[in-house]
Write a protein that holds these residues in place. Structure first.
Motif, short mmCIF file in Angstrom:
data_model
loop_
_atom_site.label_atom_id
_atom_site.label_comp_id
_atom_site.label_asym_id
_atom_site.label_seq_id
_atom_site.Cartn_x
_atom_site.Cartn_y
_atom_site.Cartn_z
N LEU A 17 -53.90 15.20 -51.89
CA LEU A 17 -53.21 15.01 -53.17
C LEU A 17 -53.59 13.69 -53.82
CD1 LEU A 17 -49.61 16.15 -52.11
CD2 LEU A 17 -51.50 17.55 -52.97
N ASP A 18 -54.29 12.83 -53.10
CA ASP A 18 -54.57 11.48 -53.57
C ASP A 18 -55.43 11.49 -54.83
OD1 ASP A 18 -55.32 8.69 -53.74
OD2 ASP A 18 -54.67 8.55 -51.66
N SER A 19 -55.01 10.75 -55.83
CA SER A 19 -55.78 10.64 -57.07
C SER A 19 -57.04 9.80 -56.87
CB SER A 19 -54.93 10.00 -58.17
OG SER A 19 -54.62 8.65 -57.84
N ALA A 20 -57.08 9.02 -55.79
CA ALA A 20 -58.21 8.14 -55.47
C ALA A 20 -58.48 7.13 -56.58
CB ALA A 20 -59.48 8.95 -55.17
N GLU A 21 -57.43 6.76 -57.30
CA GLU A 21 -57.58 5.75 -58.34
C GLU A 21 -57.33 4.36 -57.76
OE1 GLU A 21 -55.68 6.27 -62.03
OE2 GLU A 21 -56.72 8.14 -62.48
N PHE A 22 -57.96 3.38 -58.36
CA PHE A 22 -57.88 2.02 -57.84
C PHE A 22 -56.47 1.45 -57.94
CE2 PHE A 22 -57.88 -2.57 -58.64
CZ PHE A 22 -58.45 -3.01 -57.45
N SER A 23 -56.08 0.78 -56.86
CA SER A 23 -54.83 0.03 -56.84
C SER A 23 -55.09 -1.22 -56.01
CB SER A 23 -53.70 0.85 -56.21
OG SER A 23 -52.52 0.10 -56.09
N LEU A 24 -54.73 -2.37 -56.52
CA LEU A 24 -55.09 -3.64 -55.89
C LEU A 24 -54.62 -3.72 -54.44
CD1 LEU A 24 -56.37 -6.41 -56.20
CD2 LEU A 24 -54.17 -7.27 -57.04
N PHE A 25 -53.39 -3.32 -54.19
CA PHE A 25 -52.84 -3.41 -52.83
C PHE A 25 -52.71 -2.05 -52.16
CE2 PHE A 25 -51.14 -7.24 -54.98
CZ PHE A 25 -51.72 -8.19 -54.17
N GLY A 26 -53.18 -1.00 -52.80
CA GLY A 26 -53.07 0.33 -52.22
C GLY A 26 -51.72 0.95 -52.49
N LYS A 27 -51.57 2.17 -52.05
CA LYS A 27 -50.30 2.84 -52.21
C LYS A 27 -49.23 2.15 -51.37
CE LYS A 27 -51.81 7.34 -53.66
NZ LYS A 27 -53.08 6.75 -54.17
N PRO A 28 -47.98 2.15 -51.82
CA PRO A 28 -46.93 1.46 -51.07
C PRO A 28 -46.82 1.99 -49.64
CG PRO A 28 -46.15 2.08 -53.25
CD PRO A 28 -47.47 2.77 -53.06
N ASN A 29 -46.95 1.10 -48.68
CA ASN A 29 -46.90 1.53 -47.28
C ASN A 29 -45.54 2.11 -46.91
OD1 ASN A 29 -49.56 0.84 -46.56
ND2 ASN A 29 -49.00 -1.30 -46.27
N TRP A 30 -44.49 1.63 -47.55
CA TRP A 30 -43.17 2.17 -47.20
C TRP A 30 -43.08 3.64 -47.56
CZ3 TRP A 30 -39.67 4.40 -50.50
CH2 TRP A 30 -39.78 4.13 -51.87
N ILE A 31 -43.85 4.08 -48.56
CA ILE A 31 -43.89 5.50 -48.91
C ILE A 31 -44.82 6.25 -47.95
CG2 ILE A 31 -44.53 7.18 -50.67
CD1 ILE A 31 -43.80 5.14 -52.79
N ALA A 68 -45.50 13.44 -53.13
CA ALA A 68 -46.61 14.05 -53.85
C ALA A 68 -46.88 13.31 -55.15
CB ALA A 68 -46.32 15.52 -54.12
N ALA A 69 -45.83 12.94 -55.86
CA ALA A 69 -45.98 12.20 -57.12
C ALA A 69 -46.62 10.85 -56.87
CB ALA A 69 -44.62 12.03 -57.80
N ALA A 70 -46.24 10.19 -55.77
CA ALA A 70 -46.80 8.87 -55.45
C ALA A 70 -48.29 8.98 -55.18
CB ALA A 70 -46.07 8.28 -54.26
N TYR A 71 -48.71 10.01 -54.46
CA TYR A 71 -50.13 10.19 -54.15
C TYR A 71 -50.93 10.54 -55.39
CZ TYR A 71 -50.21 9.77 -49.06
OH TYR A 71 -50.19 9.26 -47.78
N LYS A 72 -50.36 11.34 -56.27
CA LYS A 72 -51.07 11.79 -57.47
C LYS A 72 -51.06 10.77 -58.60
CE LYS A 72 -50.14 16.74 -56.78
NZ LYS A 72 -49.47 17.93 -57.36
N ALA A 73 -50.30 9.71 -58.44
CA ALA A 73 -50.07 8.76 -59.54
C ALA A 73 -51.37 8.23 -60.13
CB ALA A 73 -49.22 7.60 -59.04
N LYS A 74 -51.43 8.25 -61.44
CA LYS A 74 -52.55 7.66 -62.15
C LYS A 74 -52.34 6.15 -62.24
CE LYS A 74 -54.23 11.75 -62.94
NZ LYS A 74 -55.43 12.23 -62.21
N GLY A 75 -53.42 5.43 -62.15
CA GLY A 75 -53.31 3.99 -62.24
C GLY A 75 -52.80 3.34 -60.97
N GLY A 76 -52.60 4.13 -59.93
CA GLY A 76 -52.23 3.58 -58.64
C GLY A 76 -50.78 3.17 -58.48
N ASP A 77 -49.91 3.45 -59.46
CA ASP A 77 -48.51 3.02 -59.35
C ASP A 77 -47.68 4.12 -58.70
OD1 ASP A 77 -46.14 1.71 -59.49
OD2 ASP A 77 -46.22 1.31 -61.63
N GLY A 78 -47.87 4.28 -57.40
CA GLY A 78 -47.18 5.34 -56.68
C GLY A 78 -45.68 5.14 -56.59
N GLU A 79 -45.26 3.88 -56.50
CA GLU A 79 -43.83 3.60 -56.38
C GLU A 79 -43.08 4.05 -57.63
OE1 GLU A 79 -42.03 -0.55 -56.13
OE2 GLU A 79 -42.19 0.02 -54.01
N ALA A 80 -43.62 3.72 -58.80
CA ALA A 80 -42.99 4.12 -60.06
C ALA A 80 -42.94 5.64 -60.18
CB ALA A 80 -43.74 3.52 -61.25
#
Length: 463
Positions: A331-345, A425-437
């Motif tokens: 499900l990962d969008s593979a979009e860049f995020s400076l610190f990666g997806k939130p580990n707590w998620i 699923a929403a966190a993994y698919k997030a555009k712009g890497g903002d999975g938490e939002a």
């Protein structure tokens, strides 16, 4: 486990492993780049087809390389061991033996697709004075496990190739793992290399429901013994997702699980880096441009020397944890995020899926959670979700895992398990890497409100 950034740089996607950690954990570096496009451009001179050459000129063309790889892949697919090994230096008996072993191991794998594709080339590929040339050619082994990989994926090799004269054939004199085209930090030195087929003398392939377990000969009996636990873990995780996950989400129905003994072996399968985990899920970018599925498959490696292998319950737990990672990797969008997806998620979801039928006090990290709440771990609990910057703090990493688990338990209690799956699923698919939002939007809540209610939940659970 720890998640590094899954980033897309031009046509290069980077996949990070996520590994289950119980005690001390070192820093996790950015992941290995791997291609989403077909082939990299040559970085060496190569004469175009049809160019007039002096009779003495030694030149290697793109067409020559392509033909070599096509024939090599055809030999593997057809089962022609002699043709497969014929491209290697026949005077180097060790190299020929190793490649014969590779051929035999790959022929055991349930692969529906196998081919070799060109990547990057370095070195001198033309000589106008009739002298031989030697250069390196990076080669992608493109493959797909039947019923497991959603898309073909690739492992990168670096071949050293010689051409002795104008009319001599290409001869491969050395084989190793190719480094990523972009590398930083302490990540893997190679791109999804070595696979078990590259370094094991033989590979036991054991069916585990819709998954498979790969093991060295000396651990073949263990693989057969734990296969039912892996099969049950696969079935349990898939059942959770079928009941609660978004119906339009493309996820695998089986997984590749390889057994390693000790962290030295753990860090030397599908990567080359220092390992700290008890198990790891390594997502692999899809081969070929386009499409919605950026992560075509993943490889799970479990450390049989870890405490999880003390009993069947532990084997099932670590398997469920890593399978949960691999389940949602596609499900990962593979979009860049400076610190990666939130580990707590990321880690909270995997730990929740693996332990959701246990009472909170039965979870392995329960005591670390209580120590954190009591302020005995250096930094007191402040009611905020763990962030990626301090996630790997050696005193807090177990507590951080547990806080992620409790975050998912809170979501399940307040919003229902369907929202756990939808939010992840929403966190993994997030555009712009903002999975938490994206997760909070799926829940319909602001972060501040969520943290306030979650912190109260944590205190109740650990009182």
């Amino acid at each position: 486990m720890v998640l590094s950034a899954l980033c897309l740089v031009l046509v290069i996607a980077a996949g990070a492993g996520v590994g289950l950690v119980l005690r001390d954990r070192g820093s996790t570096a950015p992941p290995d780049p791997a291609p989403t496009g077909a082939a990299g451009k040559s970085q060496a001179s190569s004469a175009p087809s049809g160019k007039e050459q002096d009779a003495n000129t030694v030149v290697v063309t793109d067409e020559e390389i392509t033909a070599l790889l096509k024939a090599h892949g055809a030999a593997l697919t057809s089962g022609d061991a002699k043709a497969f090994t014929s491209i290697f230096d026949q005077e180097n008996t060790t190299l020929v033996r190793d490649q014969a072993r590779l051929f035999a191991n790959l022929r055991k794998m349930p692969l529906s697709q196998m081919s070799y594709e060109t990547l990057f080339r370095n070195g001198r590929t033309e000589d106008n004075f009739g002298r031989g040339v030697t250069f390196t050619q990076d080669v992608a082994f493109v493959h797909r496990f039947t019923g497991i990989d959603l898309k073909p994926v690739s492992e990168w090799y670096r071949w050293t190739i010689e051409k002795a004269s104008a009319d001599a054939p290409l001869v491969v004199t050395k084989v190793g793992g190719a480094p990523p085209s972009i590398r930083g930090g302490e990540g893997s030195k190679t791109v999804y290399y070595p696979g078990p087929w590259d370094i094991w003398p033989d590979v036991a392939v054991v069916k585990a429901g819709s998954s498979i377990v790969l093991a060295r000969p000396e651990e073949a009996a263990l693989a057969r013994r734990i296969a039912p636990a892996v099969a049950q873990a696969t079935s349990t995780d898939l059942d959770f997702w079928r009941r609660h996950g978004p119906p339009d989400a493309a996820v695998p129905i089986g997984f590749v699980v390889a057994l390693a003994k000790g962290q030295s072996q753990l860090g030397n399968l599908f990567r080359k880096e220092k390992a700290h985990e008890a198990g790891v899920s390594i997502p692999m970018p899809s081969w070929g441009a386009g499409g919605d599925i950026r992560i075509g498959g993943s490889r799970i490696v479990l450390d049989t020397a870890s405490s999880f292998f003390a009993d069947t319950a532990g084997i099932k737990e670590v398997s469920q944890h890593e399978i949960a990672h691999s389940l949602v990797a596609s499900l990962d969008s593979a979009e860049f995020s400076l610190f990666g997806k939130p580990n707590w998620i990321v880690e909270g979801f995997a730990d929740y899926v693996a332990t959701r039928h246990q009472r909170v006090a039965q979870v392995r990290r329960y005591q670390e959670g209580r120590a954190y709440l009591a302020g005995r771990l250096g930094r007191p609990f402040d009611g905020r979700l763990p962030d990626n910057v301090f996630w790997d703090d050696k005193n807090l990493i177990n507590a951080h895992y547990f806080m992620g688990n409790l975050a998912m338990r809170f979501i399940a209690e307040k919003y229902g398990e369907r929202k756990v799956a939808e939010g992840v699923a929403a966190a993994y698919k997030a555009k712009g890497g903002d999975g938490e939002a994206a997760l909070f939007e799926a829940l319909g809540v602001r972060k501040a409100e969520f943290e306030r209610e979650w912190a109260a939940f944590v205190r109740r659970q650990l009182a």
